[in-house]
Design a protein around this motif. Structure first.
Motif, PDB file in Angstrom:
ATOM      1  N   VAL A 146       0.830  -1.212   0.000  1.00  0.00           N
ATOM      2  CA  VAL A 146       0.000   0.000   0.000  1.00  0.00           C
ATOM      3  C   VAL A 146       0.861   1.258   0.000  1.00  0.00           C
ATOM      4  O   VAL A 146       0.558   2.229  -0.706  1.00  0.00           O
ATOM      5  CB  VAL A 146      -0.961  -0.002   1.206  1.00  0.00           C
ATOM      6  N   VAL A 147       1.953   1.247   0.768  1.00  0.00           N
ATOM      7  CA  VAL A 147       2.819   2.424   0.825  1.00  0.00           C
ATOM      8  C   VAL A 147       3.420   2.705  -0.544  1.00  0.00           C
ATOM      9  O   VAL A 147       3.441   3.849  -1.012  1.00  0.00           O
ATOM     10  CB  VAL A 147       3.922   2.231   1.885  1.00  0.00           C
ATOM     11  N   ARG A 148       3.879   1.671  -1.224  1.00  0.00           N
ATOM     12  CA  ARG A 148       4.459   1.887  -2.555  1.00  0.00           C
ATOM     13  C   ARG A 148       3.392   2.336  -3.558  1.00  0.00           C
ATOM     14  O   ARG A 148       3.633   3.237  -4.378  1.00  0.00           O
ATOM     15  CB  ARG A 148       5.145   0.617  -3.050  1.00  0.00           C
ATOM     16  N   SER A 149       2.220   1.711  -3.522  1.00  0.00           N
ATOM     17  CA  SER A 149       1.157   2.085  -4.459  1.00  0.00           C
ATOM     18  C   SER A 149       0.760   3.548  -4.305  1.00  0.00           C
ATOM     19  O   SER A 149       0.676   4.297  -5.290  1.00  0.00           O
ATOM     20  CB  SER A 149      -0.071   1.200  -4.244  1.00  0.00           C
ATOM     21  N   SER A 166      -3.120  12.091   0.906  1.00  0.00           N
ATOM     22  CA  SER A 166      -3.903  11.970   2.140  1.00  0.00           C
ATOM     23  C   SER A 166      -4.014  10.507   2.567  1.00  0.00           C
ATOM     24  O   SER A 166      -3.943  10.189   3.758  1.00  0.00           O
ATOM     25  CB  SER A 166      -5.295  12.580   1.958  1.00  0.00           C
ATOM     26  N   GLN A 167      -4.165   9.619   1.602  1.00  0.00           N
ATOM     27  CA  GLN A 167      -4.257   8.197   1.932  1.00  0.00           C
ATOM     28  C   GLN A 167      -2.930   7.647   2.439  1.00  0.00           C
ATOM     29  O   GLN A 167      -2.899   6.774   3.316  1.00  0.00           O
ATOM     30  CB  GLN A 167      -4.728   7.404   0.709  1.00  0.00           C
ATOM     31  N   LEU A 168      -1.837   8.151   1.901  1.00  0.00           N
ATOM     32  CA  LEU A 168      -0.519   7.692   2.339  1.00  0.00           C
ATOM     33  C   LEU A 168      -0.264   8.070   3.800  1.00  0.00           C
ATOM     34  O   LEU A 168       0.237   7.262   4.587  1.00  0.00           O
ATOM     35  CB  LEU A 168       0.569   8.268   1.432  1.00  0.00           C
ATOM     36  N   ILE A 199     -10.204   2.089   1.975  1.00  0.00           N
ATOM     37  CA  ILE A 199      -9.041   2.948   1.811  1.00  0.00           C
ATOM     38  C   ILE A 199      -8.588   3.413   3.203  1.00  0.00           C
ATOM     39  O   ILE A 199      -9.367   3.368   4.167  1.00  0.00           O
ATOM     40  CB  ILE A 199      -9.338   4.146   0.884  1.00  0.00           C
ATOM     41  N   PRO A 200      -7.344   3.843   3.354  1.00  0.00           N
ATOM     42  CA  PRO A 200      -6.818   4.140   4.694  1.00  0.00           C
ATOM     43  C   PRO A 200      -7.635   5.131   5.511  1.00  0.00           C
ATOM     44  O   PRO A 200      -7.831   4.915   6.714  1.00  0.00           O
ATOM     45  CB  PRO A 200      -5.410   4.655   4.394  1.00  0.00           C
TER      46      PRO A 200
END
Length: 405
Positions: A146-149, A166-168, A199-200
């Motif tokens: 997820v972090v890379r995406s 914002s999601q990161l 989503i986060p």
């Protein structure tokens, strides 16, 4: 789930953290991306993410994910008609597995339904729609870091950069909370996570530790994932004990007003519930939806339909959840089917069609009974070879001709 959130402002460069994370990078690392990551370290810090969490999250993340960018850019040439959307989601297999899962997870579904007031069949349908009852999570080609995406989208996709930033930040906070470790923080190319694809930022708002192990783990705990989905629906106004809506029959030749009015009012102007059943709560307000024209099925949608759209803001999505939930519960399918220009195949027949296409060398995808772009392209090719109209439809005619071969 894909909901846009507030932008996160850029912040100062964290050179010391950059040196820690990227002290020894392979030659193939992307220098521009590394520079962006270094600058984002300050953004994360200003939002309460510790340096240690940031370093853990980005360890080994040295370049954008090219497959994420490919998926972000991809615009399918085929615009799916309404029947195609529902045929690939509400079918014999998704119904049968849903009923199996209802039996398998009954004690938990009893508890979740009692606590949140959300019908278990709705939760099972969402689980099916979002991750095929968790099967997608086993597919390494689909699930990604997820972090890379999100870093890839924030760095290289202008359209999604604001959303991705914002999601990161939210993903880093999830990692920092200890609910999941960095090796298991996986999701779709756009960052949707777990059995019920949150989503986060939505995870932060609604995630629940249903099984009581101290972690809100929607990746590995089915109870946590289903309770999280129920929590989202409840907090957005789900009405316990009420339906999402009703299939109806429209009187011929009459135009209908837009907007919402009571079910009894709809009935008074000639709209009748399918199978001539009564409306259980005639005073409830409802809105007419006709997704496939007057010749296709028609529905009166009550408040819970619009609550489902808070999960995914599309009429087709919410209706598919409702229809699949009703089928899992044993209420039966549509009285009036979708308009198809061909005779529909069963789920098993679609799998048989894919096997024929694979054997003949036209198809190299999964035998999953779902007719996506790969299956349609293969059908077009074999239709051309057989001298048929190359429309890409998974029809009885195509299957019959392939059986003859």
């Amino acid at each position: 789930m894909f909901q846009m959130k507030k932008n996160v402002r850029s912040a100062a460069l964290g050179l010391l953290g950059f040196a820690v994370v990227f002290a020894a990078q392979p030659a193939a690392a992307d220098a521009g991306f590394q520079k962006w990551v270094a600058s984002f370290r300050g953004v994360a810090a200003s939002n309460g993410v510790s340096g240690a969490t940031f370093d853990r999250a980005f360890r080994g993340v040295t370049a954008p994910d090219p497959e994420v960018l490919e998926k972000a850019r991809y615009q399918p040439e085929f615009t799916a008609p309404v029947w195609d959307y529902f045929d690939n989601r509400v079918h014999e297999d998704s119904i049968a597995v849903g009923r199996q899962m209802a039996r398998q997870w009954k004690p938990w579904l009893d508890r979740i339904e009692r606590q949140y007031g959300v019908d278990r069949h709705i939760l099972l349908a969402i689980w099916s729609m979002e991750s095929n009852y968790g099967e997608i999570l086993k597919n390494d080609k689909v699930m990604r870091n997820v972090v890379r995406s999100l870093s890839t989208l924030a760095y290289a996709d202008k359209r999604r950069a604001k959303f991705a930033r914002s999601q990161l930040v939210a993903a880093l906070k999830i990692l920092q909370s200890g609910d999941i470790d960095e090796s298991h923080l996986t999701g779709s190319w756009a960052g949707a996570m777990g059995h019920t694809q949150f989503i986060p930022t939505s995870y932060q708002a609604y995630a629940v530790d249903a099984d009581g192990n101290g972690k809100r783990d929607i990746w590995n705990s089915v109870p946590d994932a289903l309770a999280t989905a129920a929590n989202l629906l409840r907090k957005n106004g789900w009405q316990a004990g009420k339906s999402w809506g009703y299939e109806v029959t429209l009187p011929p030749g009459r135009k209908f007003p837009g907007g919402s009015m009571s079910l009894s009012k709809w009935q008074s102007i000639g709209v009748v519930r399918a199978r001539n059943k009564p409306f259980p709560s005639p005073s409830d307000n409802a809105e007419l939806k006709v997704l496939d024209g007057r010749e296709g099925p028609a529905f009166l949608m009550t408040k819970n339909f619009f609550v489902l759209k808070r999960y995914n803001n599309a009429d087709k999505y919410a209706l598919a959840v409702g229809l699949l939930a009703d089928e899992i519960a044993g209420y039966g399918g549509l009285v009036r089917d979708w308009n198809r220009p061909f005779t529909k195949l069963s789920f098993e027949e679609k799998q048989e069609l894919q096997k024929h296409l694979l054997t003949l060398g036209y198809y190299d995808g999964k035998i999953d009974g779902k007719i996506g772009s790969g299956s349609r392209s293969a059908i077009v090719a074999v239709q051309q070879a057989l001298g048929l109209q190359p429309d890409g439809h998974p029809s009885k005619e195509v299957l019959s001709r392939l059986r003859e071969r």
